[in-house]
Design a protein around this motif. Structure first.
Motif, short mmCIF file in Angstrom:
data_model
loop_
_atom_site.label_atom_id
_atom_site.label_comp_id
_atom_site.label_asym_id
_atom_site.label_seq_id
_atom_site.Cartn_x
_atom_site.Cartn_y
_atom_site.Cartn_z
N THR A 198 0.83 -1.19 0.00
CA THR A 198 0.00 0.00 0.00
C THR A 198 0.86 1.25 0.00
O THR A 198 1.76 1.41 0.83
N GLY A 199 0.60 2.13 -0.96
CA GLY A 199 1.28 3.42 -1.00
C GLY A 199 2.57 3.43 -1.78
O GLY A 199 3.24 4.47 -1.84
N ALA A 200 2.96 2.30 -2.39
CA ALA A 200 4.23 2.27 -3.11
C ALA A 200 4.22 3.22 -4.30
O ALA A 200 5.18 3.97 -4.53
N GLY A 201 3.15 3.20 -5.08
CA GLY A 201 3.06 4.12 -6.20
C GLY A 201 2.90 5.56 -5.75
O GLY A 201 3.51 6.47 -6.33
N CYS A 202 2.10 5.76 -4.70
CA CYS A 202 1.91 7.11 -4.16
C CYS A 202 3.24 7.71 -3.70
O CYS A 202 3.50 8.90 -3.91
N SER A 203 4.07 6.89 -3.10
CA SER A 203 5.36 7.36 -2.60
C SER A 203 6.29 7.76 -3.73
O SER A 203 7.17 8.61 -3.56
N LEU A 204 6.11 7.15 -4.89
CA LEU A 204 6.94 7.51 -6.04
C LEU A 204 6.66 8.94 -6.48
O LEU A 204 7.56 9.65 -6.93
N GLY A 205 5.42 9.39 -6.33
CA GLY A 205 5.11 10.79 -6.62
C GLY A 205 5.83 11.73 -5.68
O GLY A 205 6.34 12.79 -6.09
N ALA A 206 5.89 11.36 -4.41
CA ALA A 206 6.63 12.17 -3.44
C ALA A 206 8.11 12.21 -3.79
O ALA A 206 8.76 13.26 -3.72
N PHE A 207 8.66 11.07 -4.19
CA PHE A 207 10.06 10.96 -4.58
C PHE A 207 10.33 11.88 -5.77
O PHE A 207 11.35 12.61 -5.81
N ALA A 208 9.45 11.89 -6.75
CA ALA A 208 9.63 12.77 -7.91
C ALA A 208 9.64 14.24 -7.50
O ALA A 208 10.40 15.04 -8.04
#
Length: 259
Positions: A198-208
């Motif tokens: 849960t949240g792995a893709g969402c966290s990629l937005g934060a990383f970007a």
């Protein structure tokens, strides 16, 4: 189409800039993904703040180095707060990332609001294939927050979105694709368990957003985030069995990339 990876010098240099600058990154995201997103940002050397507390939406987007908006955060924050963050970031010249979670899943009012945020000119738009096909006007319906299409199916859609919005657009999948409407690159790698955390893709937005905040141009920032994330996921996957330990190992491996 060119393939890029963590091994490329420009990716490593762009990634190193995050640790060298330790940027402040502000975001609105859903409460399910907030913890992993914050830990990912800390692992790569950025300083996160998350949420719509008090007057944060009026002040933090102007003071941050980068901003990300995960629209699933509407489950706990108002549309007005999302609009204020996007509007403030644009006015301040703060680069920001839009993650249009669950667009195309059948919630018409929600979809319309997400699309209204495009007027505030995000620097990067990232999501899964169904989301981005729908954002571009296509009919690839998502299954809730999950995609029913492959990332390769969305390449045409992300090129058109990039041309229409001026943003860099990135789609996640077995192979990630990133485009500015003219140049499109592929990022292979990762691990299938990214879809089961849960949240792995969402966290990629934060990383970007952190990569943007470190001074990288949008096309490079998206490449840095996706390539480093893929490398960390591969390394985490090589030494774990279950999804729970994989999630922890993913953060560990991102911090080791930073080290």
């Amino acid at each position: 189409m060119q393939e890029i990876s963590w091994q490329d010098e420009h990716i490593r240099k762009g990634f190193a800039a995050i640790g060298q600058t330790s940027p402040f990154v502000y975001g609105l995201t859903n409460y399910i993904a907030a913890n992993l997103s914050a830990n990912v940002l800390l692992a790569v050397g950025a300083g996160p703040a998350i949420g719509a507390a008090s007057d944060w939406t009026r002040t933090f987007p102007a003071g941050a180095g980068g901003v990300w908006i995960n629209t699933a955060g509407l489950m706990s924050s108002s549309e007005e707060s999302f609009t204020e963050v996007a509007r403030t970031a644009q006015a301040a010249g703060t680069p920001w990332v839009l993650d249009p979670v669950a667009v195309g899943a059948g919630a018409a009012e929600y979809d319309a609001f997400v699309k209204s945020l495009l007027q505030y000119r995000p620097s990067i738009i990232r999501g899964n294939a169904s989301e981005l096909i729908a954002l571009g006007g296509g009919a690839a319906l998502g299954k809730g927050v999950e995609t029913t299409a492959s990332s390769s199916d969305a390449v045409g859609a992300i090129v058109e979105i990039a041309k229409a919005t001026g943003a860099v657009v990135a789609v996640s999948g077995p192979v990630d694709y990133i485009t500015d409407g003219t140049t499109t690159v592929a990022v292979p790698g990762g691990d299938a368990r990214l879809t089961r955390v849960t949240g792995a893709g969402c966290s990629l937005g934060a990383f970007a957003a952190a990569a943007l905040a470190a001074g990288n141009e949008p096309l490079l920032a998206a490449q840095v985030a996706h390539a480093a994330y893929a490398a960390a996921a591969e390394r985490a996957g090589a030494r774990t069995k279950g999804t729970g330990e994989f999630a922890v190992a993913l953060v560990d491996e991102l911090s080791l990339l930073s080290a």
